[in-house]
Design an enzyme around this catalytic site. Sequence first.
Site, mmCIF file in Angstrom:
data_model
loop_
_atom_site.group_PDB
_atom_site.id
_atom_site.type_symbol
_atom_site.label_atom_id
_atom_site.label_comp_id
_atom_site.label_asym_id
_atom_site.label_seq_id
_atom_site.Cartn_x
_atom_site.Cartn_y
_atom_site.Cartn_z
ATOM 1 N N ALA A 1 -33.964 65.028 -41.314
ATOM 2 C CA ALA A 1 -34.271 63.652 -40.913
ATOM 3 C C ALA A 1 -32.986 62.900 -40.605
ATOM 4 O O ALA A 1 -32.061 62.885 -41.413
ATOM 5 C CB ALA A 1 -35.038 62.928 -42.026
ATOM 6 N N CYS A 2 -32.930 62.312 -39.427
ATOM 7 C CA CYS A 2 -31.789 61.465 -39.069
ATOM 8 C C CYS A 2 -32.330 60.148 -38.536
ATOM 9 O O CYS A 2 -33.536 59.903 -38.530
ATOM 10 C CB CYS A 2 -30.869 62.143 -38.062
ATOM 11 S SG CYS A 2 -31.540 62.266 -36.397
ATOM 12 N N ASP A 3 -31.437 59.301 -38.077
ATOM 13 C CA ASP A 3 -31.821 57.960 -37.670
ATOM 14 C C ASP A 3 -32.841 57.990 -36.536
ATOM 15 O O ASP A 3 -33.863 57.318 -36.586
ATOM 16 C CB ASP A 3 -30.570 57.198 -37.222
ATOM 17 C CG ASP A 3 -30.741 55.696 -37.357
ATOM 18 O OD1 ASP A 3 -31.667 55.280 -38.062
ATOM 19 O OD2 ASP A 3 -29.947 54.947 -36.767
ATOM 20 N N GLY B 1 -34.046 61.050 -35.142
ATOM 21 C CA GLY B 1 -34.882 62.240 -35.196
ATOM 22 C C GLY B 1 -34.743 63.124 -33.978
ATOM 23 O O GLY B 1 -35.638 63.911 -33.666
ATOM 24 N N ILE C 1 -36.213 59.351 -39.745
ATOM 25 C CA ILE C 1 -36.499 58.916 -41.113
ATOM 26 C C ILE C 1 -37.709 57.988 -41.150
ATOM 27 O O ILE C 1 -38.530 58.048 -42.070
ATOM 28 C CB ILE C 1 -35.264 58.228 -41.727
ATOM 29 C CG1 ILE C 1 -34.229 59.284 -42.125
ATOM 30 C CG2 ILE C 1 -35.633 57.381 -42.935
ATOM 31 C CD1 ILE C 1 -33.001 58.736 -42.802
#
Length: 600
Positions: free
Chosen positions: A393-395, A397, A427
Amino acid sequence: MEMKKSKSSLKAKIQRLGTTLSGMIMPNIAAIIAWGLITALFMAAGWIPNKQIATLINPMLNYMIPLLIAYVGGRMVYEERGAVVGAIAVMGVIVGSSVPMFLGAMIMGPLGGWSIKKFDQLFQDKIKSGFEMIYNNFSSGILGMILAIFGVFVVNPLVTAGSNFMSKGVDWIISIHMLPLANIFIEPAKILFLNNAIGNGILVPLGIQQASQSGKSVLFLLESNPGPGIGILLAFMIFGKGTAKASAPGAAIIQFFGGIHEIYFPYILMKPALVFAAIAGGISGTFTFQLLGTGLKAAASPGSIIAILLMTPKGNYLKILIGVLVAAIVSFIVASVILKADKTMTDDDLEARQRQMDAMKSESKGGSSAITDGQSATEQVKKYEDVEKIIFACDAGMGSSAMGASLLRDKVKKAGITDIPVTNTAISRLKDENGLLVITQEELAERALQKTPGAMHISVDNFLSSPKYDEVVLNLKVLNQISPSEEKKDVVAEDANDELGLQNIDFSVLKEVDFIHHDQRIGSATMATSMFKDRLKKAGRKTPVKNIGIDELEDSKERLVIVTKEAEKNLKLRYTNVQILSVSNLLEADEYDAVVAHLK
């Protein structure tokens, strides 16, 4: 400790706001690019002017994109019901507006989702059986109507005034040539993983409004310019040391052509003074763009030189390339000075820093750590018993999390683990569910934990290079080892006949015999390798025999690994597919004659 926690929570709140803004834009980047391409190609001053196709430009800008933004914003708050109400509500601010209502969409979308969510919490449980569909349809429709009317008379005038004020403010900053100073704040914020929030949440909406009036906007280039990042990575290629220098060329290619800016963040975090190189590059690039009077037609996402050139207006290619080049040269010069003056960096500073931060984070958060001699393997593996899915999960995606997921997916596949999928997402779209392992960057770990408190969490310093990936694979492999079939094999091995376990070895596929050493000293494994080669030579066998480190072993059934009984357990924890023969004495074992007889 309380003070530190407060700071972390404040940063998480800022990131959450930024994620909310960018989360409404990122899924719609394709629509913005489609509008930008149609504008660049078919408008009156475009590459292929076409009056009929050009009629798409204004409806897409004024209706399609705001509706999509509001729909996504409502969905973020309350799934499909929130999305529909958000889309209805935003029509109130779109109709009659003299400016593109991106800001209005970013307000009305989440407001619509929040409103129907609260309405359902109050009344949904009180609806009689059989009337659910009537309630769902009419509650959404009536509430959407009320919010649309509210948008016409309240939100529309406020947003229009606000948009005009911000537009004039941006125009004024540009007119006095102060826009480059914005990079003083943009570049450090990017290092804190606020790049998507700034670029897509703030600059893109303002840039689209400006581009709709003048045909291009320099605001699209403030955050996406790859020049500062490539300059820093080039400096590492020449003046860096050890792992940082060796990894910089690959990182430069990914950053410049792939547009994944996050890949150079760890290099700056390793030497924080390099943020001044990024700032200098950003300021000089923006100043050059402004001086040459250039900009982009639409957002370039990801921030790749390819995406930037695709969004470049006709006749502006040289100007764009000059701006990127100037930014790269300036950041390279500043970074080179900093790196050359630095006497504290060791040859393996990047890798050491990443491992040190990983270890510190694991200890402080009770997270995953490597299996050590003093730690029970059973205790370590127990954390992974319920893992059914792994999500990066990143800012946004998209960029860095997609690459991290790809790396771990490849490791998991090579380890023979086929029942655990590895995916990536933003996220904001995480959902708490059973059997979930969430991997995030350390800067985003707090928000991921808030979204999925029931999941297992691992935070890494860099999605593209983390020793924790090997730990995850190792622990999952241990679980695969613990099965009734494996236990049965162990019993058979203990009751083996005169061949002492050779019946479990498939000699027909063997292509190599390996003796494992655990250090750099010449020891029993080296001597055993030499003596076994002599045995094969005398028997006329040609199977290769090697003495290698345990970390260098290829996990394949084509390898027969000969180890002591003490080392067998450690080897089985690390490798699943290799064939193993454990002996009491590496230098002289009764099994060797039988092994030689079976080899080719």
